[in-house]
Write a protein that holds these residues in place. Structure first.
Motif, short mmCIF file in Angstrom:
data_model
loop_
_atom_site.label_atom_id
_atom_site.label_comp_id
_atom_site.label_asym_id
_atom_site.label_seq_id
_atom_site.Cartn_x
_atom_site.Cartn_y
_atom_site.Cartn_z
N LEU A 292 -15.33 34.48 -12.84
CA LEU A 292 -15.69 34.19 -11.45
C LEU A 292 -16.56 32.94 -11.36
N LEU A 293 -17.53 32.81 -12.28
CA LEU A 293 -18.40 31.64 -12.27
C LEU A 293 -17.61 30.36 -12.55
N ALA A 294 -16.74 30.38 -13.55
CA ALA A 294 -15.91 29.21 -13.85
C ALA A 294 -15.02 28.86 -12.67
N SER A 295 -14.52 29.89 -11.99
CA SER A 295 -13.70 29.68 -10.81
C SER A 295 -14.48 28.95 -9.72
N GLY A 296 -15.71 29.40 -9.46
CA GLY A 296 -16.51 28.76 -8.42
C GLY A 296 -16.86 27.33 -8.75
N LEU A 297 -17.26 27.07 -9.99
CA LEU A 297 -17.68 25.73 -10.39
C LEU A 297 -16.51 24.74 -10.35
N ALA A 298 -15.37 25.15 -10.90
CA ALA A 298 -14.22 24.25 -10.94
C ALA A 298 -13.62 24.02 -9.56
N SER A 299 -13.45 25.10 -8.82
CA SER A 299 -12.74 24.98 -7.55
C SER A 299 -13.53 24.23 -6.50
N THR A 300 -14.86 24.36 -6.52
CA THR A 300 -15.62 23.64 -5.50
C THR A 300 -15.62 22.14 -5.77
N SER A 301 -15.55 21.73 -7.04
CA SER A 301 -15.45 20.30 -7.33
C SER A 301 -14.09 19.76 -6.91
N VAL A 302 -13.03 20.54 -7.17
CA VAL A 302 -11.68 20.13 -6.77
C VAL A 302 -11.58 20.10 -5.24
N GLY A 303 -12.19 21.08 -4.57
CA GLY A 303 -12.15 21.12 -3.11
C GLY A 303 -12.83 19.93 -2.48
N CYS A 304 -13.98 19.53 -3.02
CA CYS A 304 -14.69 18.36 -2.50
C CYS A 304 -13.87 17.09 -2.74
N TYR A 305 -13.23 17.00 -3.87
CA TYR A 305 -12.35 15.87 -4.18
C TYR A 305 -11.21 15.80 -3.16
N ALA A 306 -10.63 16.95 -2.84
CA ALA A 306 -9.54 17.00 -1.86
C ALA A 306 -10.02 16.55 -0.49
N GLY A 307 -11.21 16.97 -0.08
CA GLY A 307 -11.74 16.56 1.21
C GLY A 307 -11.89 15.06 1.30
N ALA A 308 -12.32 14.42 0.21
CA ALA A 308 -12.45 12.97 0.20
C ALA A 308 -11.08 12.30 0.33
N VAL A 309 -10.06 12.88 -0.32
CA VAL A 309 -8.70 12.34 -0.23
C VAL A 309 -8.19 12.43 1.21
N VAL A 310 -8.46 13.54 1.90
CA VAL A 310 -8.01 13.72 3.28
C VAL A 310 -8.68 12.70 4.20
N MET A 311 -10.00 12.56 4.10
CA MET A 311 -10.71 11.62 4.97
C MET A 311 -10.26 10.18 4.72
N SER A 312 -10.18 9.81 3.46
CA SER A 312 -9.77 8.45 3.12
C SER A 312 -8.34 8.17 3.59
N GLY A 313 -7.47 9.17 3.40
CA GLY A 313 -6.07 8.97 3.76
C GLY A 313 -5.84 8.89 5.25
N LEU A 314 -6.50 9.75 6.02
CA LEU A 314 -6.26 9.81 7.47
C LEU A 314 -7.04 8.76 8.24
N LEU A 315 -8.27 8.50 7.83
CA LEU A 315 -9.17 7.66 8.63
C LEU A 315 -9.51 6.32 7.98
N ARG A 316 -9.08 6.12 6.73
CA ARG A 316 -9.49 4.94 5.97
C ARG A 316 -11.02 4.83 5.91
N ARG A 317 -11.66 5.97 5.81
CA ARG A 317 -13.11 6.01 5.71
C ARG A 317 -13.48 6.83 4.48
N SER A 318 -14.56 6.46 3.84
CA SER A 318 -15.05 7.25 2.72
C SER A 318 -16.53 7.50 2.90
N VAL A 319 -16.97 8.66 2.45
CA VAL A 319 -18.36 9.05 2.54
C VAL A 319 -18.88 9.19 1.11
N PRO A 320 -20.09 8.70 0.81
CA PRO A 320 -20.62 8.87 -0.55
C PRO A 320 -20.53 10.32 -1.00
N LEU A 321 -20.23 10.49 -2.28
CA LEU A 321 -19.99 11.82 -2.83
C LEU A 321 -21.11 12.80 -2.54
#
Length: 409
Positions: A292-321
């Motif tokens: 469960l711990l490994a799941s939380g640590l890995a998935s939240t990093s991947v989820g944040c990465y995905a959010g950055a891809v969505v914002m950059s792709g749709l709006l051509r905007r990026s927010v510092p990590l």
């Protein structure tokens, strides 16, 4: 073909593996743990079919996402940006951010619960630690590149698998009951709610957005002659990753059904951990918590990465990590600070994800079926028909859930 050339070809194909295993982390996140464990504890083996069906659907969806990125050289959000008016882009981005926050809620809560189980930390402290460590994992991708990130995430995926498979080896479930669970059935509104949550936890919107970017970033836009071979390798990549993720999901449900016996009316993840410990022993319970711990640590990093891809792709905007990390973790921290039942919040977050699925699946099918977009690798009519059925199933389940909730059935 000689043995040496066959081995050389196999090594070449294996070298292309990786993007799907990063996306697969989304399919074994803490939301999956909460929904699958709850399904097994409350309904026994009844909803086995949902896990199997959802992972079969995931194979198709993730492959189409990767194919879009490879054939067009653009991620799914970038492809949508080029086809939506400004107002449509903003509205679409807003719903995608809500989904991203629901994703992050599940992942931070899961890590917090695991740290509470393992080290008796307060949930709020565990949530902050999960967010901080996941940010450090993201820095691997930012500074060392995608392949290093893929290796770290794949290692964590193996840890997750070991954590949840252990119980099956100690106390295998009855084969007849598992086979019986493959027959589609529900048992009241509660089982429909869980099925929607399991679907939302398995076919994850952010994983679909992300996979198109991962495949594109790993391979670029292949030439017309190279594309068929890379697509073939991508099918193996997706198949292997989804097979592993699906097996882990099924293991979660089966361990809960076997250990808790079905019929449990109320369940939290700490209670499930305790029940597993009483039934299968302390070592298996510890592995459950580590998974469960490994799941939380890995998935939240991947989820944040995905959010950055969505914002950059749709709006051509990026927010510092770090700024994005703070913003997306706010709902999880608020939930923890208010003392809301974290397991219930996990399940509800997965239902939110399920409602976000049509917004990503419908455009994906429309784009990948178009020869104007995809050229010679546009979907075969049979593939499109199957994909349409998948989307229809998702929408039907969501509408059924709304009806049952409104009528109180």
């Amino acid at each position: 073909m000689s043995l040496s050339s066959a081995l050389s070809r196999a090594r070449g194909t294996a070298a292309l593996f990786g993007p799907a295993f990063v996306a697969a982390i989304a399919y074994v996140d803490p939301g999956n743990v909460a929904t699958n464990v709850t399904a097994g504890a409350v309904y026994g083996y009844l909803l086995v079919w949902v896990v199997v069906l959802a992972n079969l659907m995931a194979c198709l969806v993730q492959y189409l996402s990767a194919k879009l990125g490879l054939a067009t050289g653009a991620s799914l959000p970038e492809s949508l940006r080029d086809r939506l008016p400004r107002g449509g882009r903003l509205a679409y981005w807003a719903q995608a951010e809500v989904v991203a926050m629901a994703t992050d809620l599940a992942e931070v809560l899961g890590g917090a619960i695991a740290l509470t189980i393992l080290f008796d930390l307060p949930l709020l402290v565990g949530g902050v630690i999960t967010a901080v460590v996941s940010t450090a994992l993201l820095m691997v991708q930012d500074r060392r590149g995608q392949r290093a990130f893929e290796r770290v995430i794949t290692t964590l995926l193996v840890v997750i698998a070991v954590g949840f498979f252990a119980g099956l080896f100690v106390d295998p479930p009855p084969a007849g009951a598992v086979v019986g669970g493959l027959v589609p059935a529900f048992d009241g509104a509660g089982s429909v709610l869980l099925a929607a949550g399991m679907l939302g936890a398995t076919v994850m919107p952010h994983a679909v957005y992300l996979h198109s970017a991962l495949a594109r970033d790993r391979h670029g836009r292949p030439s017309a002659t190279a594309l068929p071979g890379i697509l073939r390798a991508t099918r193996f990549d997706v198949g292997a990753a989804m097979l592993l993720a699906g097996a882990v999901n099924l293991a979660m449900l089966l361990v809960a059904a076997t250990s808790l016996g079905g019929g449990t009316q109320e369940l939290s993840l700490p209670a499930a951990h305790d029940a597993v410990g009483q039934s299968l022993g302390g070592v298996v319970a510890a592995l459950f918590a580590i998974g469960l711990l490994a799941s939380g640590l890995a998935s939240t990093s991947v989820g944040c990465y995905a959010g950055a891809v969505v914002m950059s792709g749709l709006l051509r905007r990026s927010v510092p990590l770090l700024v994005r990390r703070v913003i997306t973790m706010v709902p999880a921290v608020v939930i923890l600070a208010l003392g809301v039942d974290p397991t219930l919040a996990l399940v509800i977050s997965q239902v939110v994800l399920s409602f976000g699925l049509p917004f990503v699946l419908i455009p994906l099918v429309l784009l990948t079926r178009s020869r104007a977009v995809m050229g010679s690798v546009a979907n075969h009519p049979v593939t499109t028909a199957v994909a349409v059925v998948v989307v229809a199933l998702v929408i039907t389940l969501n509408l059924t859930l709304i009806w049952l909730t409104v009528t109180g059935a």
